[in-house]
Design a protein around this motif. Sequence first.
Motif, PDB file in Angstrom:
ATOM      1  N   LEU A 133       0.856  -1.177   0.000  1.00 43.40           N
ATOM      2  CA  LEU A 133       0.000   0.000   0.000  1.00 43.40           C
ATOM      3  C   LEU A 133       0.896   1.233   0.000  1.00 43.40           C
ATOM      4  O   LEU A 133       2.037   1.175   0.452  1.00 43.40           O
ATOM      5  CB  LEU A 133      -0.915   0.010   1.242  1.00 43.40           C
ATOM      6  CG  LEU A 133      -2.301   0.632   1.073  1.00 43.40           C
ATOM      7  CD1 LEU A 133      -3.130  -0.124   0.039  1.00 43.40           C
ATOM      8  CD2 LEU A 133      -3.046   0.673   2.403  1.00 43.40           C
ATOM      9  N   GLY A 134       0.357   2.336  -0.521  1.00 44.96           N
ATOM     10  CA  GLY A 134       1.113   3.577  -0.525  1.00 44.96           C
ATOM     11  C   GLY A 134       1.488   4.073  -1.903  1.00 44.96           C
ATOM     12  O   GLY A 134       2.319   4.971  -2.036  1.00 44.96           O
ATOM     13  N   HIS A 135       0.862   3.527  -2.950  1.00 42.83           N
ATOM     14  CA  HIS A 135       1.148   3.950  -4.320  1.00 42.83           C
ATOM     15  C   HIS A 135       0.434   5.260  -4.646  1.00 42.83           C
ATOM     16  O   HIS A 135      -0.580   5.618  -4.031  1.00 42.83           O
ATOM     17  CB  HIS A 135       0.738   2.856  -5.304  1.00 42.83           C
ATOM     18  CG  HIS A 135       1.482   1.574  -5.107  1.00 42.83           C
ATOM     19  ND1 HIS A 135       2.761   1.377  -5.582  1.00 42.83           N
ATOM     20  CD2 HIS A 135       1.144   0.427  -4.465  1.00 42.83           C
ATOM     21  CE1 HIS A 135       3.177   0.160  -5.267  1.00 42.83           C
ATOM     22  NE2 HIS A 135       2.215  -0.435  -4.577  1.00 42.83           N
ATOM     23  N   ALA A 136       0.929   5.955  -5.639  1.00 46.24           N
ATOM     24  CA  ALA A 136       0.399   7.271  -5.985  1.00 46.24           C
ATOM     25  C   ALA A 136      -1.024   7.220  -6.525  1.00 46.24           C
ATOM     26  O   ALA A 136      -1.749   8.218  -6.460  1.00 46.24           O
ATOM     27  CB  ALA A 136       1.327   7.947  -7.004  1.00 46.24           C
ATOM     28  N   ASP A 137      -1.435   6.085  -7.067  1.00 43.27           N
ATOM     29  CA  ASP A 137      -2.783   6.007  -7.649  1.00 43.27           C
ATOM     30  C   ASP A 137      -3.865   5.701  -6.610  1.00 43.27           C
ATOM     31  O   ASP A 137      -5.032   5.576  -6.965  1.00 43.27           O
ATOM     32  CB  ASP A 137      -2.826   4.969  -8.773  1.00 43.27           C
ATOM     33  CG  ASP A 137      -2.546   3.545  -8.297  1.00 43.27           C
ATOM     34  OD1 ASP A 137      -2.147   3.359  -7.126  1.00 43.27           O
ATOM     35  OD2 ASP A 137      -2.727   2.610  -9.102  1.00 43.27           O
ATOM     36  N   GLU A 138      -3.521   5.619  -5.348  1.00 40.97           N
ATOM     37  CA  GLU A 138      -4.495   5.369  -4.289  1.00 40.97           C
ATOM     38  C   GLU A 138      -5.052   6.718  -3.829  1.00 40.97           C
ATOM     39  O   GLU A 138      -4.463   7.410  -3.012  1.00 40.97           O
ATOM     40  CB  GLU A 138      -3.827   4.606  -3.142  1.00 40.97           C
ATOM     41  CG  GLU A 138      -3.336   3.218  -3.565  1.00 40.97           C
ATOM     42  CD  GLU A 138      -2.282   2.637  -2.645  1.00 40.97           C
ATOM     43  OE1 GLU A 138      -2.047   3.222  -1.556  1.00 40.97           O
ATOM     44  OE2 GLU A 138      -1.668   1.626  -3.012  1.00 40.97           O
ATOM     45  N   ARG A 139      -6.220   7.076  -4.342  1.00 40.29           N
ATOM     46  CA  ARG A 139      -6.781   8.414  -4.150  1.00 40.29           C
ATOM     47  C   ARG A 139      -8.026   8.423  -3.271  1.00 40.29           C
ATOM     48  O   ARG A 139      -8.666   9.450  -3.115  1.00 40.29           O
ATOM     49  CB  ARG A 139      -7.101   9.027  -5.514  1.00 40.29           C
ATOM     50  CG  ARG A 139      -5.887   9.161  -6.426  1.00 40.29           C
ATOM     51  CD  ARG A 139      -6.262   9.726  -7.784  1.00 40.29           C
ATOM     52  NE  ARG A 139      -7.021  10.955  -7.666  1.00 40.29           N
ATOM     53  CZ  ARG A 139      -8.289  11.096  -8.062  1.00 40.29           C
ATOM     54  NH1 ARG A 139      -8.949  10.076  -8.599  1.00 40.29           N
ATOM     55  NH2 ARG A 139      -8.915  12.261  -7.915  1.00 40.29           N
TER      56      ARG A 139
END
Length: 351
Positions: free
Chosen positions: A230-236
Amino acid sequence: MKTVYNPQHAGHAATHEFFRGRLVPAFEIPARADYVLKAVQAAALGEVLAPVDHGLAPLERVHAPAYLRFLRGAHAEWRALGGEGDAFPAVWPVRSLRSDVEPQSFAARMGLYSMDSGTPLTAGAWEAAYWGAQATLSGLEIALGDERRAYVLTRPPGHHAGADFFGGYCFINNAAVAAQAARDAGLQRVAILDVDYHHGNGTQAIFYERADVFYASLHGDPQTEYPFFLGHADERGAGAGLGFNANEPLAAGSSNEAWFAALERLLGRLQVFAPELLIVSLGVDTYGGDPISHFKLDRPEFAALGERLAAFGAPRTLFLQEGGYATEAIGLNVVAVLQGFERGLGRAGSR
């Protein structure tokens, strides 16, 4: 700035942990808080207070009651079964396995309520985590009062703990407890800014579908850094929470310039949100000498961080201690942030 200090932290004293599959001496140790307390007192930042007990109910607003029941009695159950020392999970209900049924087996329940093998469950883990949450709630009361700011000095940290699992050294998610308590006190918009080297997966998951708590994190890229999944840029965010979650993952070894540029992007998002309370998950494992992290900040950068957070201008700010494992440096690094914040407030007040 007043500090709320959790003296019960010392009862959680692991000797070893599993770090990327190897048994090593524990990094998350009582000396971390001891060095911070010494530095806070030497810097004369303000009064150091003991926590007030607010009970279990505020924790149950964030964590599943079944999880909390397990955590309270887990080490005693381990000892009753003949276990010695610290307990570690060894099996997990991944993918096709069921997690909706609580097994009778202690080993199975350890896996059900955990995310990794690197978090020792010690005899004092529950008391340390419980009183860490009480210290957090006590600090929140100060921040919501006339002081408008406070620092909570506690361990174990909290931001990896989910609604129903522990991991990443964390058992109770202090930032989530504070955010929910602030909402319950009547605040409409709460922001959590997580500057720990590791992404706060637990905090993100707890608020991922909510628009009243904005979670923003600047951390090591989960492609190579814990917690990995978890923690990717696409997690909005999702559902009502879409657009109220922001991640800025950076490659291990990124420059300080890149780190501060990412910080500005997050603060820009939070400025639009206009929080009534800013909760800072203050991990200083972004320090260049940290033994398990790979950024390059030092005391001048930590001071600059504090000044920038003051310039952000949140009506109320609550600092919560998270990571930082260069034990002898942690206190000076934390104090640099807090002193920078106070200087920044002084400059704002003089304008």
